[in-house]
Design a protein around this motif. Structure first.
Motif, mmCIF file in Angstrom:
data_model
loop_
_atom_site.group_PDB
_atom_site.id
_atom_site.type_symbol
_atom_site.label_atom_id
_atom_site.label_comp_id
_atom_site.label_asym_id
_atom_site.label_seq_id
_atom_site.Cartn_x
_atom_site.Cartn_y
_atom_site.Cartn_z
ATOM 1 N N ASP A 138 2.826 -11.371 3.629
ATOM 2 C CA ASP A 138 2.074 -11.191 2.381
ATOM 3 C C ASP A 138 2.244 -9.770 1.838
ATOM 4 O O ASP A 138 1.384 -8.908 2.054
ATOM 5 N N PRO A 139 3.325 -9.504 1.113
ATOM 6 C CA PRO A 139 3.509 -8.166 0.535
ATOM 7 C C PRO A 139 2.391 -7.747 -0.420
ATOM 8 O O PRO A 139 2.015 -6.574 -0.462
ATOM 9 N N ILE A 140 1.844 -8.707 -1.180
ATOM 10 C CA ILE A 140 0.758 -8.364 -2.096
ATOM 11 C C ILE A 140 -0.490 -7.997 -1.298
ATOM 12 O O ILE A 140 -1.206 -7.050 -1.628
ATOM 13 N N GLY A 141 -0.759 -8.740 -0.226
ATOM 14 C CA GLY A 141 -1.867 -8.404 0.652
ATOM 15 C C GLY A 141 -1.684 -7.034 1.283
ATOM 16 O O GLY A 141 -2.647 -6.273 1.452
ATOM 17 N N GLN A 142 -0.434 -6.694 1.622
ATOM 18 C CA GLN A 142 -0.126 -5.360 2.145
ATOM 19 C C GLN A 142 -0.458 -4.286 1.101
ATOM 20 O O GLN A 142 -1.051 -3.256 1.425
ATOM 21 N N ASN A 187 -3.562 -13.242 2.023
ATOM 22 C CA ASN A 187 -4.649 -12.693 2.826
ATOM 23 C C ASN A 187 -5.780 -12.269 1.899
ATOM 24 O O ASN A 187 -5.784 -11.167 1.353
ATOM 25 N N ALA A 188 -6.744 -13.175 1.747
ATOM 26 C CA ALA A 188 -7.869 -12.914 0.839
ATOM 27 C C ALA A 188 -9.097 -12.398 1.576
ATOM 28 O O ALA A 188 -10.139 -12.209 0.947
ATOM 29 N N ALA A 247 -4.900 -15.717 -8.681
ATOM 30 C CA ALA A 247 -3.969 -14.768 -9.311
ATOM 31 C C ALA A 247 -2.932 -14.266 -8.309
ATOM 32 O O ALA A 247 -1.765 -14.047 -8.665
ATOM 33 N N HIS A 248 -3.362 -14.066 -7.077
ATOM 34 C CA HIS A 248 -2.478 -13.667 -5.972
ATOM 35 C C HIS A 248 -1.386 -14.730 -5.787
ATOM 36 O O HIS A 248 -0.186 -14.418 -5.715
ATOM 37 N N ALA A 249 -1.810 -15.998 -5.725
ATOM 38 C CA ALA A 249 -0.861 -17.103 -5.574
ATOM 39 C C ALA A 249 0.075 -17.200 -6.765
ATOM 40 O O ALA A 249 1.284 -17.468 -6.623
ATOM 41 N N ASN A 250 -0.466 -16.979 -7.973
ATOM 42 C CA ASN A 250 0.348 -17.104 -9.183
ATOM 43 C C ASN A 250 1.493 -16.100 -9.214
ATOM 44 O O ASN A 250 2.578 -16.392 -9.735
ATOM 45 N N GLU A 251 1.261 -14.913 -8.644
ATOM 46 C CA GLU A 251 2.350 -13.933 -8.548
ATOM 47 C C GLU A 251 3.500 -14.475 -7.710
ATOM 48 O O GLU A 251 4.674 -14.295 -8.047
ATOM 49 N N TYR A 252 3.176 -15.135 -6.613
ATOM 50 C CA TYR A 252 4.233 -15.707 -5.766
ATOM 51 C C TYR A 252 4.945 -16.861 -6.470
ATOM 52 O O TYR A 252 6.172 -16.997 -6.402
ATOM 53 N N PHE A 253 4.180 -17.711 -7.158
ATOM 54 C CA PHE A 253 4.811 -18.807 -7.898
ATOM 55 C C PHE A 253 5.766 -18.269 -8.967
ATOM 56 O O PHE A 253 6.836 -18.834 -9.204
ATOM 57 N N LEU A 303 -12.003 -16.056 -15.153
ATOM 58 C CA LEU A 303 -11.593 -14.727 -14.702
ATOM 59 C C LEU A 303 -10.090 -14.674 -14.442
ATOM 60 O O LEU A 303 -9.422 -13.692 -14.796
ATOM 61 N N PHE A 304 -9.556 -15.737 -13.861
ATOM 62 C CA PHE A 304 -8.109 -15.815 -13.624
ATOM 63 C C PHE A 304 -7.338 -15.732 -14.940
ATOM 64 O O PHE A 304 -6.341 -15.002 -15.049
#
Length: 455
Positions: free
Chosen positions: A152-156, A189-190, A209-215, A360-361
């Motif tokens: 999870d780079p975004i989680g990092q 990782n939320a 929003a986290h998931a949408n970045e990966y999609f 919010l998303f």
């Protein structure tokens, strides 16, 4: 013999009639001011819910299935970690969650003689190495294991303030891995959001929003995504939270023709855990695990009652595992399809949380997306504002942690029991963004008590 519905001889009572009776019993007091309260998410919670006020039930969000009891193991010594995994599986664990420290770990030795049937192995990787993931994937395939790699780079970025390398290189690596026949590896990782003080609505929206970045950034994301969530103490809201996460994730995934359901791993939050009167933590984690299971989590990794101040130990692990074994084998929490179905309160909460989170998303996406708002500091600011409000409630005694800010045992001594530093660590360094800092509500009060122990 003709079938007759239970209580069919009784006349139906409408919600209007119930409200009139309640208003009569209040003897002139205002119904809304007396019995309706508002959550930090802006949801007005009523004293009762009735089916004639409820139009669209959320049916079977997730069918009944045996949730996996997860044992977490931090891999430092490979031989000891292997023995601990075998011992945990023999004592009731059904999945093992390895956190692998670095790419020098010998995974052949780590997985030696581990069973392959019915067990899921999670590999949490706090680094990003295409070569290591390739080797680990080959070992998993050779041993015939069911596994999920948690990358999870975004989680990092959210937790550390920096990418593994940088945005471009990290997503190049993910696209390269996605083009190969690799075990499911994308993780969200939320837990950080909840542990830092985000509201339930914020948590759901940030996951989306986290998931949408990966999609958007991974060209061929043809695998299920794993979502790790922390579960708080607001019992019914947390049930609804996990239901809303799955509902909104599947709605979003359809827009990308992604046909896989998400895989949710839930663990109790650290935010409400306490150093003093630590046995109460077992009560907190029990209800949090119950929320996770009833909400439809695929796997639950309990938190040991002493996790914030003790290093991993056999006793703490055994107690936390046994809590889940009791819920599963003595309380039968995994035997009912969609257990919240027909509970109008939970159904209503699910709908309202989902609607607010979706709004919010949409706002996040209209303002550049999740990564952009992290870089601008918007996400951090919003979480900080929510955390400050919650902290004020705790400090004023309106949010209660028994044994800490209510009915504390003044004779409780903890100074000599600390094996881990239980407070936020300050580490000044250069980061791309301000990291999202996890912090427990009781930290300031506990620091004062520790200082007073030596007086």
């Amino acid at each position: 013999m003709s079938e007759k519905k239970l209580f069919s001889e009784f006349e139906t009572v409408s919600s209007k009639q119930w409200k009139q009776q309640i208003q009569f019993e209040l003897k002139g007091a205002d119904y809304n001011e007396t019995l309706v309260w508002e959550s930090p998410e802006g949801i007005k919670v009523k004293p009762f819910y009735h089916n004639d006020e409820f139009e669209n039930a959320i049916t079977a969000i997730h069918p009944a299935q045996p949730f996996q009891i997860v044992q977490k193991i931090f891999v430092h010594d490979v031989e000891l970690s292997n023995k601990k995994a075998l011992d945990s599986l023999n004592r009731g664990a059904e999945s093992v969650y390895f956190t692998i420290e670095n790419d020098q770990i010998d995974c052949n030795e780590l997985l030696k003689n581990l069973p392959s049937e019915k067990v899921i192995y999670y590999f949490n990787l706090p680094f990003l190495s295409v070569d290591f993931i390739g080797k680990l994937n080959a070992i998993i395939s050779t041993n015939g294991l069911r596994a999920k790699l948690l990358v999870d780079p975004i989680g990092q970025l959210t937790k550390d303030g920096n990418w593994f390398n940088n945005l471009e290189n990290d997503f190049d690596a993910l696209n390269l891995l996605s083009s190969k026949e690799t075990q499911a590896f994308i993780n969200i990782n939320a837990k950080t959001y909840q542990n830092a003080g985000a509201t339930v609505v914020q948590q759901i929206a940030y996951i989306l929003a986290h998931a949408n970045e990966y999609f958007n950034r991974i060209l061929s994301l043809n695998q299920p995504l794993t979502i790790e969530v922390a579960v708080g103490t607001n019992y019914f809201f947390e049930i609804a939270k996990i239901r809303a996460i799955r509902l909104l994730f599947n709605t979003l995934a359809k827009e990308y023709n992604h046909t896989f359901d998400c895989h949710i791993i839930a663990t109790p939050t650290k935010r409400n855990k306490t150093l003093y009167d630590y046995n109460v933590n077992m009560l907190r984690t029990t209800t949090e695990c119950m929320s996770a299971i009833l909400g439809g989590a695929d796997a639950v990794a309990n938190l040991a009652y002493d996790a914030i101040y003790h290093k991993d130990n056999e006793f703490g692990d055994r107690i936390s595992r046994n809590q889940l074994l009791v819920l599963k084998h003595e309380s039968y929490f995994d035997k009912v399809n969609n257990p919240a179905d027909g509970a109008y309160y939970i159904e209503t909460l699910t709908q309202q949380l989902a609607e607010k989170a979706l709004d919010l998303f949409k706002d996040i996406e209209a303002n550049g997306g999740f990564i952009t708002q992290l870089i601008e500091g918007t996400i951090q600011r919003k979480i900080s504002e929510s955390a400050v409000k919650e902290q004020e409630l705790f400090d004023s005694g309106k949010e209660v942690l028994l044994g800490t800010n209510k009915y504390p045992n003044k004779n409780d001594q903890m100074k000599n029991d600390l094996e881990l530093y239980p407070f936020v660590k300050q580490n000044a360094r250069k980061t791309l963004i301000t990291p999202i800092i996890e912090k427990r509500l009781a930290e300031k009060l506990e620091q004062e008590r520790l200082n007073n122990e030596s007086i």
